[in-house]
Scaffold this motif. Structure first.
Motif, PDB file in Angstrom:
ATOM      1  N   TYR A 180       0.693  -1.304   0.175  1.00  0.00           N
ATOM      2  CA  TYR A 180      -0.101  -0.018  -0.063  1.00  0.00           C
ATOM      3  C   TYR A 180       0.785   1.277   0.076  1.00  0.00           C
ATOM      4  O   TYR A 180       1.986   1.100   0.622  1.00  0.00           O
ATOM      5  CB  TYR A 180      -0.953  -0.086   1.188  1.00  0.00           C
ATOM      6  N   THR A 181       0.291   2.112  -0.730  1.00  0.00           N
ATOM      7  CA  THR A 181       1.189   3.690  -0.745  1.00  0.00           C
ATOM      8  C   THR A 181       0.186   4.601  -1.121  1.00  0.00           C
ATOM      9  O   THR A 181      -0.815   4.349  -1.591  1.00  0.00           O
ATOM     10  CB  THR A 181       2.354   3.435  -1.614  1.00  0.00           C
ATOM     11  N   TYR A 207      -1.010  -2.047  -4.577  1.00  0.00           N
ATOM     12  CA  TYR A 207      -0.569  -2.852  -5.814  1.00  0.00           C
ATOM     13  C   TYR A 207       0.056  -4.186  -5.402  1.00  0.00           C
ATOM     14  O   TYR A 207       0.193  -4.601  -4.217  1.00  0.00           O
ATOM     15  CB  TYR A 207       0.859  -2.023  -6.023  1.00  0.00           C
ATOM     16  N   THR A 208       0.136  -5.027  -6.407  1.00  0.00           N
ATOM     17  CA  THR A 208       0.369  -6.399  -6.259  1.00  0.00           C
ATOM     18  C   THR A 208       1.780  -6.965  -6.623  1.00  0.00           C
ATOM     19  O   THR A 208       2.487  -8.019  -6.130  1.00  0.00           O
ATOM     20  CB  THR A 208      -0.680  -7.236  -7.028  1.00  0.00           C
ATOM     21  N   ALA A 235      -8.797  -0.545 -17.309  1.00  0.00           N
ATOM     22  CA  ALA A 235      -9.363  -0.781 -15.913  1.00  0.00           C
ATOM     23  C   ALA A 235     -10.416  -1.961 -16.052  1.00  0.00           C
ATOM     24  O   ALA A 235     -11.176  -1.644 -16.974  1.00  0.00           O
ATOM     25  CB  ALA A 235      -9.688   0.636 -15.386  1.00  0.00           C
ATOM     26  N   LYS A 236     -10.189  -2.758 -15.189  1.00  0.00           N
ATOM     27  CA  LYS A 236     -11.351  -3.843 -14.970  1.00  0.00           C
ATOM     28  C   LYS A 236     -12.537  -3.311 -14.624  1.00  0.00           C
ATOM     29  O   LYS A 236     -13.742  -3.652 -15.271  1.00  0.00           O
ATOM     30  CB  LYS A 236     -10.906  -4.831 -14.101  1.00  0.00           C
ATOM     31  N   GLU A 237     -12.435  -2.230 -13.695  1.00  0.00           N
ATOM     32  CA  GLU A 237     -13.714  -1.625 -13.233  1.00  0.00           C
ATOM     33  C   GLU A 237     -13.207  -0.366 -12.788  1.00  0.00           C
ATOM     34  O   GLU A 237     -12.332  -0.107 -12.288  1.00  0.00           O
ATOM     35  CB  GLU A 237     -14.398  -2.332 -12.044  1.00  0.00           C
ATOM     36  N   MET A 238     -14.180   0.634 -12.865  1.00  0.00           N
ATOM     37  CA  MET A 238     -14.027   1.801 -12.270  1.00  0.00           C
ATOM     38  C   MET A 238     -15.439   2.206 -11.666  1.00  0.00           C
ATOM     39  O   MET A 238     -16.425   2.408 -12.235  1.00  0.00           O
ATOM     40  CB  MET A 238     -13.858   3.070 -13.507  1.00  0.00           C
ATOM     41  N   ASN A 278      -4.237  -4.672  -8.975  1.00  0.00           N
ATOM     42  CA  ASN A 278      -3.691  -3.020  -8.736  1.00  0.00           C
ATOM     43  C   ASN A 278      -4.913  -2.247  -8.714  1.00  0.00           C
ATOM     44  O   ASN A 278      -5.903  -2.392  -9.489  1.00  0.00           O
ATOM     45  CB  ASN A 278      -2.692  -2.516  -9.881  1.00  0.00           C
ATOM     46  N   THR A 279      -4.788  -1.468  -7.684  1.00  0.00           N
ATOM     47  CA  THR A 279      -6.561  -0.515  -7.217  1.00  0.00           C
ATOM     48  C   THR A 279      -5.894   0.923  -7.085  1.00  0.00           C
ATOM     49  O   THR A 279      -4.973   0.955  -6.163  1.00  0.00           O
ATOM     50  CB  THR A 279      -7.202  -0.890  -6.405  1.00  0.00           C
TER      51      THR A 279
END
Length: 343
Positions: A180-181, A207-208, A235-238, A278-279
């Motif tokens: 996380y950051t 982040y992964t 993006a997969k989802e927004m 990643n999000t």
């Protein structure tokens, strides 16, 4: 009475009792010295204007405020809090550390007082892992803080973030710890980082893999009450999230998402999730009532009530001390020392 006599006649017990009594007296004084606060009625953001914190997203600086080398970046950070309740605060850019805390139960007045005191010694105060040390009802009323540690490996407090936002508190996210950051817009100078957090021109990141592989936020624009969000990769989802953490809309498989802001939308924040996990967690855009934006003061010290309380405490303390000495004098009069005289 026999127990008291035993203490009086044993030096060890007498010293131990004195030490414990002194500690309890100090704690009692600390608790009684906290003023009472008046909290404004909770209400969501409102108004015809919309505050968008995002500007000039060209340069991103990733900052983990719990990393071991954070001070080498010129940013001093420490976690404050010794209470058994688990209430903690992350103090960013502090000048000196606050050593006093309230170890046992803490009402909202004690927590607000701690925030205000910490603000005097730190550039920014963040509520740390809030789901552990704060109640949701307190999140609706606490004020005078700008950032919240809403994401960390041991605490997902996104809902607590939404509680604060839903009650009209403009709070920005920080994410800390392993994987996380926080992405701050601008260079890595401390002043730039602080201004980024204060304004909301920043966002949380989960982040992964490597940070270098995390897609970037390219643009956030509000035009004619329409919100546009652009990222550097598909993006997969927004997810567009609003009042009371309600997901208002979801855009899938896009690099540019769009949401028409409704009249009843008090705030909108966006989560952008990518295929690899990643999000990005964006700070909210919020409604406000005036053409220039400012934050309302929703927590104030009730000076009159606080002074009255302190006066009552002093009177009660004087009365108890007086009663103690009167009792001691009466006991002495009832048991005069017997003197022996020679005939």
């Amino acid at each position: 009475m026999k127990f008291l006599e035993k203490i009086k006649n044993n030096k060890f017990y007498l010293v131990l009792t004195g030490v414990i009594g002194a500690i309890l007296l100090i704690i009692l004084v600390l608790y009684l010295a906290v003023p009472s606060y008046s909290f404004a009625e909770t209400e969501p953001f409102k108004g015809d204007y919309i505050y968008n914190p995002y500007t000039d997203l060209n340069q991103i600086n990733y900052v983990d405020f719990r990393s071991e080398n954070i001070e080498t970046q010129g940013i001093k950070v420490y976690e404050y809090g010794y209470a058994l309740t688990g209430t903690r605060y992350l103090c960013l850019g502090y000048e000196s550390k606050r050593l006093v805390d309230y170890p046992f139960l803490q009402s909202i007045h004690y927590k607000q007082f701690n925030i205000d005191r910490l603000n005097k010694k730190s550039r920014l105060v963040a509520l740390a892992h809030p789901s552990r040390g704060f109640r949701q009802g307190q999140m609706a009323r606490l004020d005078h803080y700008r950032v919240m540690e809403a994401l960390s490996p041991n605490d997902n407090a996104l809902y607590y973030w939404d509680v604060a936002l839903s009650n009209g508190h403009r709070v920005n996210i920080i994410a800390t710890g392993e994987n996380y950051t926080t992405a701050c817009v601008g260079d890595n100078e401390p002043e730039t980082v602080f201004k980024s957090l204060e304004s909301g021109n920043s966002y949380g990141v989960h982040y992964t893999g490597s940070l270098a592989q995390v897609p970037q936020l390219l643009d956030v624009t509000v035009k004619y009450d329409n919100l546009f969000v652009t990222v550097s990769e598909m993006a997969k989802e927004m997810r567009f999230i609003g009042q009371n953490a309600e997901v208002k809309s979801v855009a899938r498989n896009v690099t540019k998402g769009f949401y028409p802001i409704q009249k009843d939308d008090t705030y909108i924040r966006v989560e952008v999730e990518f295929l690899n996990g990643n999000t990005l967690y964006l700070n909210p855009i919020v409604r406000h009532q005036y053409s220039y934006f400012f934050d309302l003061d929703k927590a104030r010290i009730m000076k009159g009530r606080s002074y009255l309380m302190w006066a009552v405490y002093v009177i009660v303390a004087v009365f108890l001390v007086r009663m103690f000495f009167v009792r001691q004098k009466d006991d002495s009069d009832e048991n005069p020392s017997q003197k022996q005289y020679d005939d």
